[in-house]
Design an enzyme around this catalytic site. Structure first.
Site, PDB file in Angstrom:
ATOM      1  CB  CYS A 129      -0.955  -0.002   1.193  1.00 36.04           C
ATOM      2  SG  CYS A 129      -0.247  -0.661   2.692  1.00 36.04           S
ATOM      3  CG  HIS A 243      -0.830   3.858   4.665  1.00 29.43           C
ATOM      4  ND1 HIS A 243      -1.553   3.550   5.801  1.00 29.43           N
ATOM      5  CD2 HIS A 243      -0.365   2.664   4.184  1.00 29.43           C
ATOM      6  CE1 HIS A 243      -1.530   2.239   5.998  1.00 29.43           C
ATOM      7  NE2 HIS A 243      -0.817   1.683   5.020  1.00 29.43           N
TER       8      HIS A 243
HETATM    9  N1  LIG Z   1      -5.015  -3.607   4.939  1.00 25.84           N
HETATM   10  C1  LIG Z   1      -4.308  -3.053   3.958  1.00 25.84           C
HETATM   11  O1  LIG Z   1      -4.172  -1.820   3.848  1.00 25.84           O
HETATM   12  C2  LIG Z   1      -3.651  -3.931   2.936  1.00 25.84           C
HETATM   13  C3  LIG Z   1      -3.131  -3.317   1.794  1.00 25.84           C
HETATM   14  C4  LIG Z   1      -2.523  -4.113   0.830  1.00 25.84           C
HETATM   15  C5  LIG Z   1      -2.445  -5.477   1.035  1.00 25.84           C
HETATM   16  N2  LIG Z   1      -2.974  -6.051   2.162  1.00 25.84           N
HETATM   17  C6  LIG Z   1      -2.861  -7.506   2.314  1.00 25.84           C
HETATM   18  O2  LIG Z   1      -4.148  -8.091   2.147  1.00 25.84           O
HETATM   19  C7  LIG Z   1      -4.259  -9.232   2.989  1.00 25.84           C
HETATM   20  C8  LIG Z   1      -5.517  -9.128   3.857  1.00 25.84           C
HETATM   21  O3  LIG Z   1      -5.456  -7.954   4.612  1.00 25.84           O
HETATM   22  P1  LIG Z   1      -6.690  -7.356   5.433  1.00 25.84           P
HETATM   23  O4  LIG Z   1      -6.145  -6.104   5.998  1.00 25.84           O
HETATM   24  O5  LIG Z   1      -7.934  -7.318   4.628  1.00 25.84           O
HETATM   25  O6  LIG Z   1      -6.854  -8.463   6.614  1.00 25.84           O
HETATM   26  P2  LIG Z   1      -8.142  -8.866   7.501  1.00 25.84           P
HETATM   27  O7  LIG Z   1      -9.027  -7.702   7.711  1.00 25.84           O
HETATM   28  O8  LIG Z   1      -7.561  -9.528   8.692  1.00 25.84           O
HETATM   29  O9  LIG Z   1      -8.926  -9.949   6.603  1.00 25.84           O
HETATM   30  C9  LIG Z   1      -8.402 -11.207   6.299  1.00 25.84           C
HETATM   31  C10 LIG Z   1      -9.348 -11.944   5.361  1.00 25.84           C
HETATM   32  O10 LIG Z   1      -8.730 -13.167   4.955  1.00 25.84           O
HETATM   33  C11 LIG Z   1      -9.601 -14.252   5.249  1.00 25.84           C
HETATM   34  N3  LIG Z   1      -8.809 -15.435   5.600  1.00 25.84           N
HETATM   35  C12 LIG Z   1      -7.879 -15.537   6.553  1.00 25.84           C
HETATM   36  N4  LIG Z   1      -7.368 -16.809   6.592  1.00 25.84           N
HETATM   37  C13 LIG Z   1      -8.038 -17.499   5.629  1.00 25.84           C
HETATM   38  C14 LIG Z   1      -7.973 -18.844   5.177  1.00 25.84           C
HETATM   39  N5  LIG Z   1      -7.153 -19.749   5.707  1.00 25.84           N
HETATM   40  N6  LIG Z   1      -8.811 -19.216   4.150  1.00 25.84           N
HETATM   41  C15 LIG Z   1      -9.659 -18.321   3.602  1.00 25.84           C
HETATM   42  N7  LIG Z   1      -9.755 -17.026   3.997  1.00 25.84           N
HETATM   43  C16 LIG Z   1      -8.941 -16.624   5.000  1.00 25.84           C
HETATM   44  C17 LIG Z   1     -10.425 -13.759   6.404  1.00 25.84           C
HETATM   45  O11 LIG Z   1     -11.623 -14.529   6.460  1.00 25.84           O
HETATM   46  P3  LIG Z   1     -12.404 -14.865   7.862  1.00 25.84           P
HETATM   47  O12 LIG Z   1     -13.441 -13.783   8.016  1.00 25.84           O
HETATM   48  O13 LIG Z   1     -13.013 -16.178   7.545  1.00 25.84           O
HETATM   49  O14 LIG Z   1     -11.379 -14.883   8.941  1.00 25.84           O
HETATM   50  C18 LIG Z   1     -10.683 -12.318   5.973  1.00 25.84           C
HETATM   51  O15 LIG Z   1     -11.684 -12.282   4.975  1.00 25.84           O
HETATM   52  C19 LIG Z   1      -2.942  -9.320   3.767  1.00 25.84           C
HETATM   53  O16 LIG Z   1      -2.066 -10.209   3.095  1.00 25.84           O
HETATM   54  C20 LIG Z   1      -2.401  -7.918   3.697  1.00 25.84           C
HETATM   55  O17 LIG Z   1      -0.995  -7.877   3.781  1.00 25.84           O
HETATM   56  C21 LIG Z   1      -3.588  -5.296   3.108  1.00 25.84           C
END
Ligand SMILES: NC(=O)c1ccc[n+]([C@@H]2O[C@H](COP(=O)([O-])OP(=O)(O)OC[C@H]3O[C@@H](n4cnc5c(N)ncnc54)[C@H](OP(=O)(O)O)[C@@H]3O)[C@@H](O)[C@H]2O)c1
Length: 338
Positions: A129, A243
């Site tokens: 990001c 950010h």
């Molecule tokens: N947040 C940001 O600004 C951002 C920016 C760029 C990239 N990212 C990347 O995007 C990813 C997710 O980030 P987030 O911030 O959205 O996290 P989050 O809010 O914690 O959400 C995680 C998601 O992944 C699902 N998940 C987790 N383990 C799983 C599994 N074993 N099988 C299937 N689904 C699973 C969760 O589902 P449940 O509801 O079932 O737990 C939830 O939908 C990370 O790799 C992060 O580095 C984030």
């Protein structure tokens, strides 16, 4: 074709939720939306285009008939399931860091390197990001004046670490305000409420964090130019969304600072907010509802012969994740690669 079958892996997370919103807002031609998550949320419902869509459990069979799979469920999920989705015929757009530096995987910010989309072999990576927003103001500066070095200090919102991290900040803030002191940190290493933490992702042997080295390495890959030096200091701050980044940019060629301002304003999806006479400059609160990256405080950095200082702010869940991913999906369609 009427549209594309789109799977969203991690559909219940902060990025996945935003992806579904951006697909709707941008009117991406979705024939069928398939939200996927773990057993924790499988069976729950999400809203899409006024419909109530059931969240399904992610399995190896999930990708049959899927054209585009947007992944944001963490690196280990992408490591296992992205190749399965690609082998099933879907094009994966991955938000995690897992494939970003893989030489066979294009790393794309469409304003900069949309042409790299056509090199894909089933998986395309979305950058970190902080990198995605930074390369937008850098783009015309590099094109016109050739960047030698960038020093960037970030002020990153808690949503960058997911839903649980946002909850931790909220609950800690409430606990302190109610006179009960801070709750114990779990997602963060230190108290985040009323504090700042100079530590994002894990530490590496060279003393930098992984997040800091992502900004260095991903910038070179996106521009296709290893000569751009980037040194980053990444800091978590108690904002929910958005950010912020303070940049000091050194160029090879001299420039006129008004021309720099004009060039940055011409980058698609960038909005210059820069008039100190009226206290006009961007803050995280300004970026919550927009896909634009906001740039202000553009001025000459007098400490080097050709230096520029500026401040930029972007919604990490949008340009830093969901919007950039959907922009890549549009490139697949517009370049007739799907
Ligand atoms: N947040 C940001 O600004 C951002 C920016 C760029 C990239 N990212 C990347 O995007 C990813 C997710 O980030 P987030 O911030 O959205 O996290 P989050 O809010 O914690 O959400 C995680 C998601 O992944 C699902 N998940 C987790 N383990 C799983 C599994 N074993 N099988 C299937 N689904 C699973 C969760 O589902 P449940 O509801 O079932 O737990 C939830 O939908 C990370 O790799 C992060 O580095 C984030």
């Amino acid at each position: 074709m009427q549209g594309y079958n789109v799977a969203v892996v991690g559909a219940t997370g902060v990025v996945g939720t935003e992806m579904i919103k951006v697909l709707e807002e941008t009117k991406f031609p979705v024939a069928k939306l398939l939200p996927l998550a773990s057993e924790r949320s499988a069976g729950s419902r999400i809203e899409y285009n006024g419909e109530n869509v059931k969240v399904e459990l992610l399995t190896e069979e999930s990708f049959k008939g899927i054209h585009i799979a947007l992944f944001s469920a963490g690196s280990s999920v992408s490591e296992k399931y992205a190749p399965i989705a690609a082998a099933s015929g879907a094009v994966v757009i991955d938000n995690t860091s897992f494939f970003r530096m893989d030489p066979n995987v294009p790393l794309v910010v469409p304003e900069v390197n949309a042409h790299d989309v056509r090199k894909h072999q089933g998986i395309i990576a979305n950058p970190n990001c902080s990198t995605a927003q930074m390369v937008l103001p850098l783009l015309p500066i590099h094109e016109h004046f050739k960047i030698k070095r960038v020093v960037v200090s970030t002020y990153q919102a808690t949503s960058g670490a997911g839903k649980e991290a946002m909850d931790e900040m909220l609950n800690q803030t409430i606990s302190i305000v109610n006179g009960n002191g801070p709750t114990k940190p779990k997602k963060f290493t230190k108290q985040i409420a009323f504090n700042v933490i100079p530590h994002i992702d894990s530490f590496l042997e060279n003393g930098f964090t992984k997040e800091e080295m992502k900004m260095t390495n991903e910038t070179k890959k996106i521009f296709g130019d290893d000569s751009i030096e980037v040194v980053a200091n990444c800091v978590r701050v108690p904002a929910f969304i958005g950010h912020s980044e303070a940049l000091n940019i050194e160029t090879e060629k001299p420039f006129d600072i008004e021309k720099v301002r004009e060039l940055i304003a011409g980058v698609p999806n960038v909005r210059v907010m820069d008039d100190v006479a009226t206290n006009t400059y961007p803050t995280p609160a300004d970026c919550v509802e927009t896909n634009d990256t906001l740039v202000g405080r553009i001025r000459r950095d007098f400490s080097v012969p050709n230096g520029i200082a500026l401040f930029c702010v972007s919604n990490n869940l949008r340009k830093g994740a969901a919007f950039n991913a959907v922009q890549i999906a549009f490139e697949l369609v517009n370049q007739e690669l799907i």
